[in-house]
Write a protein that holds these residues in place. Structure first.
Motif, PDB file in Angstrom:
ATOM      1  N   ILE A  59       0.839  -1.205   0.000  1.00  0.00           N
ATOM      2  CA  ILE A  59       0.000   0.000   0.000  1.00  0.00           C
ATOM      3  C   ILE A  59       0.870   1.250   0.000  1.00  0.00           C
ATOM      4  CG2 ILE A  59      -1.662   1.343   1.364  1.00  0.00           C
ATOM      5  CD1 ILE A  59      -2.837  -1.366   2.290  1.00  0.00           C
ATOM      6  N   GLN A  60       1.941   1.248   0.813  1.00  0.00           N
ATOM      7  CA  GLN A  60       2.865   2.387   0.859  1.00  0.00           C
ATOM      8  C   GLN A  60       3.533   2.624  -0.492  1.00  0.00           C
ATOM      9  OE1 GLN A  60       5.595   1.484   4.032  1.00  0.00           O
ATOM     10  NE2 GLN A  60       4.136   2.034   5.664  1.00  0.00           N
ATOM     11  N   ASN A  61       3.840   1.533  -1.200  1.00  0.00           N
ATOM     12  CA  ASN A  61       4.507   1.632  -2.513  1.00  0.00           C
ATOM     13  C   ASN A  61       3.514   1.760  -3.671  1.00  0.00           C
ATOM     14  OD1 ASN A  61       6.972   1.360  -1.197  1.00  0.00           O
ATOM     15  ND2 ASN A  61       7.026  -0.865  -1.462  1.00  0.00           N
ATOM     16  N   GLU A  62       2.213   1.928  -3.335  1.00  0.00           N
ATOM     17  CA  GLU A  62       1.137   2.091  -4.318  1.00  0.00           C
ATOM     18  C   GLU A  62       1.076   0.924  -5.307  1.00  0.00           C
ATOM     19  OE1 GLU A  62       1.562   5.917  -6.105  1.00  0.00           O
ATOM     20  OE2 GLU A  62       0.966   6.982  -4.282  1.00  0.00           O
ATOM     21  N   ARG A  63       1.246  -0.276  -4.780  1.00  0.00           N
ATOM     22  CA  ARG A  63       1.103  -1.498  -5.579  1.00  0.00           C
ATOM     23  C   ARG A  63      -0.218  -2.172  -5.233  1.00  0.00           C
ATOM     24  NH1 ARG A  63       6.321  -4.899  -4.401  1.00  0.00           N
ATOM     25  NH2 ARG A  63       5.515  -6.151  -6.136  1.00  0.00           N
ATOM     26  N   SER A  64      -0.660  -3.143  -6.034  1.00  0.00           N
ATOM     27  CA  SER A  64      -1.939  -3.813  -5.793  1.00  0.00           C
ATOM     28  C   SER A  64      -1.899  -4.544  -4.451  1.00  0.00           C
ATOM     29  CB  SER A  64      -2.242  -4.805  -6.927  1.00  0.00           C
ATOM     30  OG  SER A  64      -1.249  -5.810  -6.989  1.00  0.00           O
ATOM     31  N   TYR A  65      -3.034  -4.597  -3.789  1.00  0.00           N
ATOM     32  CA  TYR A  65      -3.117  -5.199  -2.459  1.00  0.00           C
ATOM     33  C   TYR A  65      -4.425  -5.965  -2.346  1.00  0.00           C
ATOM     34  CZ  TYR A  65      -5.908  -0.969  -1.929  1.00  0.00           C
ATOM     35  OH  TYR A  65      -6.833   0.026  -2.112  1.00  0.00           O
ATOM     36  N   LEU A  66      -4.536  -6.781  -1.287  1.00  0.00           N
ATOM     37  CA  LEU A  66      -5.733  -7.593  -1.067  1.00  0.00           C
ATOM     38  C   LEU A  66      -6.635  -6.991   0.005  1.00  0.00           C
ATOM     39  CD1 LEU A  66      -7.120 -10.189  -2.024  1.00  0.00           C
ATOM     40  CD2 LEU A  66      -5.937 -11.415  -0.204  1.00  0.00           C
ATOM     41  N   ILE A  67      -6.050  -6.442   1.070  1.00  0.00           N
ATOM     42  CA  ILE A  67      -6.816  -5.811   2.136  1.00  0.00           C
ATOM     43  C   ILE A  67      -6.397  -4.354   2.272  1.00  0.00           C
ATOM     44  CG2 ILE A  67      -7.287  -5.722   4.617  1.00  0.00           C
ATOM     45  CD1 ILE A  67      -7.129  -8.657   4.776  1.00  0.00           C
ATOM     46  N   ASP A  68      -7.382  -3.460   2.245  1.00  0.00           N
ATOM     47  CA  ASP A  68      -7.139  -2.043   2.494  1.00  0.00           C
ATOM     48  C   ASP A  68      -7.342  -1.800   3.993  1.00  0.00           C
ATOM     49  OD1 ASP A  68      -7.080   0.706   2.659  1.00  0.00           O
ATOM     50  OD2 ASP A  68      -8.091   0.997   0.729  1.00  0.00           O
ATOM     51  N   PHE A  69      -6.262  -1.482   4.691  1.00  0.00           N
ATOM     52  CA  PHE A  69      -6.342  -1.349   6.146  1.00  0.00           C
ATOM     53  C   PHE A  69      -7.034  -0.063   6.582  1.00  0.00           C
ATOM     54  CE2 PHE A  69      -3.011  -4.449   5.476  1.00  0.00           C
ATOM     55  CZ  PHE A  69      -3.349  -5.408   6.400  1.00  0.00           C
ATOM     56  N   GLU A  70      -7.461   0.736   5.608  1.00  0.00           N
ATOM     57  CA  GLU A  70      -8.291   1.896   5.916  1.00  0.00           C
ATOM     58  C   GLU A  70      -9.609   1.465   6.582  1.00  0.00           C
ATOM     59  OE1 GLU A  70     -10.484   5.625   3.606  1.00  0.00           O
ATOM     60  OE2 GLU A  70      -8.979   4.430   2.526  1.00  0.00           O
ATOM     61  N   LEU A  71     -10.000   0.226   6.317  1.00  0.00           N
ATOM     62  CA  LEU A  71     -11.202  -0.345   6.954  1.00  0.00           C
ATOM     63  C   LEU A  71     -11.199  -0.136   8.461  1.00  0.00           C
ATOM     64  CD1 LEU A  71     -11.334  -3.924   5.375  1.00  0.00           C
ATOM     65  CD2 LEU A  71     -12.945  -2.081   4.926  1.00  0.00           C
ATOM     66  N   PHE A  72     -10.039  -0.336   9.056  1.00  0.00           N
ATOM     67  CA  PHE A  72      -9.946  -0.368  10.510  1.00  0.00           C
ATOM     68  C   PHE A  72      -9.850   1.031  11.118  1.00  0.00           C
ATOM     69  CE2 PHE A  72      -8.344  -4.409   8.867  1.00  0.00           C
ATOM     70  CZ  PHE A  72      -9.182  -5.285   9.548  1.00  0.00           C
ATOM     71  N   ARG A  73      -9.985   2.057  10.264  1.00  0.00           N
ATOM     72  CA  ARG A  73     -10.083   3.423  10.777  1.00  0.00           C
ATOM     73  C   ARG A  73     -11.523   3.778  11.152  1.00  0.00           C
ATOM     74  NH1 ARG A  73      -6.236   6.645   6.367  1.00  0.00           N
ATOM     75  NH2 ARG A  73      -4.293   5.533   6.862  1.00  0.00           N
ATOM     76  N   PHE A  74     -12.466   2.925  10.742  1.00  0.00           N
ATOM     77  CA  PHE A  74     -13.872   3.153  11.061  1.00  0.00           C
ATOM     78  C   PHE A  74     -14.183   2.501  12.403  1.00  0.00           C
ATOM     79  CE2 PHE A  74     -13.612   3.745   6.546  1.00  0.00           C
ATOM     80  CZ  PHE A  74     -14.570   4.722   6.255  1.00  0.00           C
ATOM     81  N   LYS A  75     -14.539   3.329  13.390  1.00  0.00           N
ATOM     82  CA  LYS A  75     -14.803   2.829  14.745  1.00  0.00           C
ATOM     83  C   LYS A  75     -15.925   1.800  14.737  1.00  0.00           C
ATOM     84  CE  LYS A  75     -16.024   4.313  19.430  1.00  0.00           C
ATOM     85  NZ  LYS A  75     -16.364   5.456  20.315  1.00  0.00           N
TER      86      LYS A  75
END
Length: 468
Positions: free
Chosen positions: A250-266
């Motif tokens: 995600i940091q290197n802007e490559r394809s990923y399977l899980i977006d950890f932005e999910l866990f920013r939602f309380k």
């Protein structure tokens, strides 16, 4: 509005199939074992194979929907489920049936995240989505009842040899119209930014989840010995490595399977905690209840099944009725439902110790089903509420995965404690004591769920404003 609910009906076909095929083989075990000359170990693995495939690929299924289209992946899942069901129905041996049950589980994992995702997209307004999730809960209840009933019904037919094969072949007349109506009625949705699927992530995560699901599921039958304990440790290592790799991609802007932005939602985090503890409670309760009824109270399997059907009836009724309560009172209705389940469990602790007739057992299980049915649809609503469309498939897959792993953990962990207090030569009193300990653990899990729901922001499940 009616057109929306027609689409919802089509979407819920997938949920019905997913739930029904978890339960449909349980009642048919003796027939399958006899006709395929399978060992007890083969039968245990046959049941576990579906759940292992399902739990291992839910996150991948959700991500596939985000990237390539939720309608497309849902239809592919329906077709794959139908093909694997046919393969199960014509299996010549136990090994083949295990493999095709595993494939069935993977097919279900492609459908299940799309069901939740498409409901969230189709019903963006809170009160409409709450009603839709009520129907989602009703579908779970119907699938549970139908699975157990049809499994027993088809296995007992005498119109053909090996009639248990019909429990798989009956999926054809469900899948075919579901595919046709999906093609005609459903709208496509996917993320707008073009990305590729992170295949390395798929392989790594699936391997980690497979090891965990296999070890936990088989521990129910084999015990938590060196092999299964080692697989859990290996699974933890693989998943830790996966998370570290995903963050770097995600940091290197490559394809990923899980977006950890999910866990920013309380509300997502609280929904995950709530559904995990709730399903640790629920699945362990059913597992132990069956043992307690049949081995402790000496109730026949058929009579035990009839009692548990009343729980399913309560579940279906509550899923329909609780919608109005949730819309009116918000999370207060959920807290009341959870407290109601605790009260019913406490009543069971006392009433199961005395000579209780079947009508009382039916009533207690029906009331338990009312409580459970008032909770499950809203847990998904809490977790996915306010989730951006680009994350909805990912979120659905993660949510379903936590739910399935928690269910397996509940059966293994609480089941092990139950057997520990049962002892080696159990009498009726030992069964009562072991059941009581297990129920107290269930109550503790429900308290954790209540704490999570209390902390959910009020705007996630808002109360209806009263006119002055």
């Amino acid at each position: 509005m009616k057109y929306k609910y027609l689409k919802l009906l089509v979407i819920l076909f997938g949920q019905l199939l997913t739930i029904m095929d978890i339960f449909i083989i349980n009642v048919s075990i003796p027939s399958v074992q006899r006709d395929l000359h399978a060992s007890s170990g083969d039968m245990q693995f046959m049941i576990a194979a579906y759940l292992i495939g399902f739990a291992s690929f839910l996150i991948t299924g959700g991500r596939l929907g985000d990237l390539y289209g939720r309608k497309k992946i849902y239809i592919i899942g329906l077709i794959a489920f139908m093909v694997s069901s046919v393969a199960c129905g014509i299996s010549a041996g136990a090994e083949q049936l295990v493999i095709f049950r595993f494939m069935q589980g993977i097919s279900a994992a492609m459908m299940a995240p799309q069901v939740l995702s498409m409901i969230q997209i189709l019903f963006p307004v809170h009160h409409e989505r709450t009603k839709a999730m009520g129907w989602y809960g009703i579908t779970i209840g119907i699938g549970t009842i139908l699975g157990q009933f049809l499994g027993g019904y088809f296995s007992s037919l005498t119109i053909m040899e090996e009639s248990w094969r019909l429990i798989f072949l009956m999926n054809i007349p469900i899948c075919l119209p579901a595919v046709f109506l999906s093609l005609k009625l459903l709208n496509e949705s996917k993320i707008s930014v073009k990305q590729s699927l992170n295949m390395g992530g798929v392989v790594t995560l699936s391997a980690g989840l497979f090891c965990a699901a296999y070890a936990l599921t088989m521990s129910e039958h084999e015990g938590f010995y060196f092999k299964n304990a080692s697989l859990v440790v290996i699974s933890a290592g693989i998943i830790f490595s996966f998370i570290k790799n995903q963050k770097k991609r995600i940091q290197n802007e490559r394809s990923y399977l899980i977006d950890f932005e999910l866990f920013r939602f309380k509300n997502f985090n609280l929904g995950i905690v709530a559904v995990s503890f709730f399903f640790i409670m629920l699945d362990s309760y059913f597992y132990i209840l069956s043992l307690f009824f049949q081995d402790g109270l000496k109730i026949s399997p058929l009579e035990a099944g009839e009692i548990i059907v009343f729980q399913g009836l309560g579940f279906v009724l509550a899923s329909a009725v609780s919608v109005k309560l949730i819309l009116r009172y918000g999370k207060k209705a959920l807290i009341a439902g959870l407290s109601f389940i605790i009260v019913i469990l406490i009543l069971q602790l006392f009433l199961f110790r005395i000579q209780t007739g079947f009508p009382v057992l039916w009533l207690l299980l029906f009331l338990h089903g009312l409580g459970v049915g008032s909770i499950i649809p809203s847990l998904a609503n809490i977790a996915l509420s306010g989730m951006p469309e680009k994350l909805i498939g990912n979120a659905s897959g993660v949510y379903n995965t936590f739910q399935q792993i928690a269910a397996i953990i509940g059966i293994v962990a609480v089941g092990s404690i139950f057997y520990y207090f049962l002892g080696t030569k159990p009498a009726v009193q030992n069964y009562h004591n072991a059941f009581s300990i297990a129920v107290l653990i269930n109550i503790l899990c429900l308290i954790f769920v209540i704490v999570s729901v209390v902390r959910v922001p009020n705007d996630v499940l808002p109360e209806m404003k009263r006119e002055k």
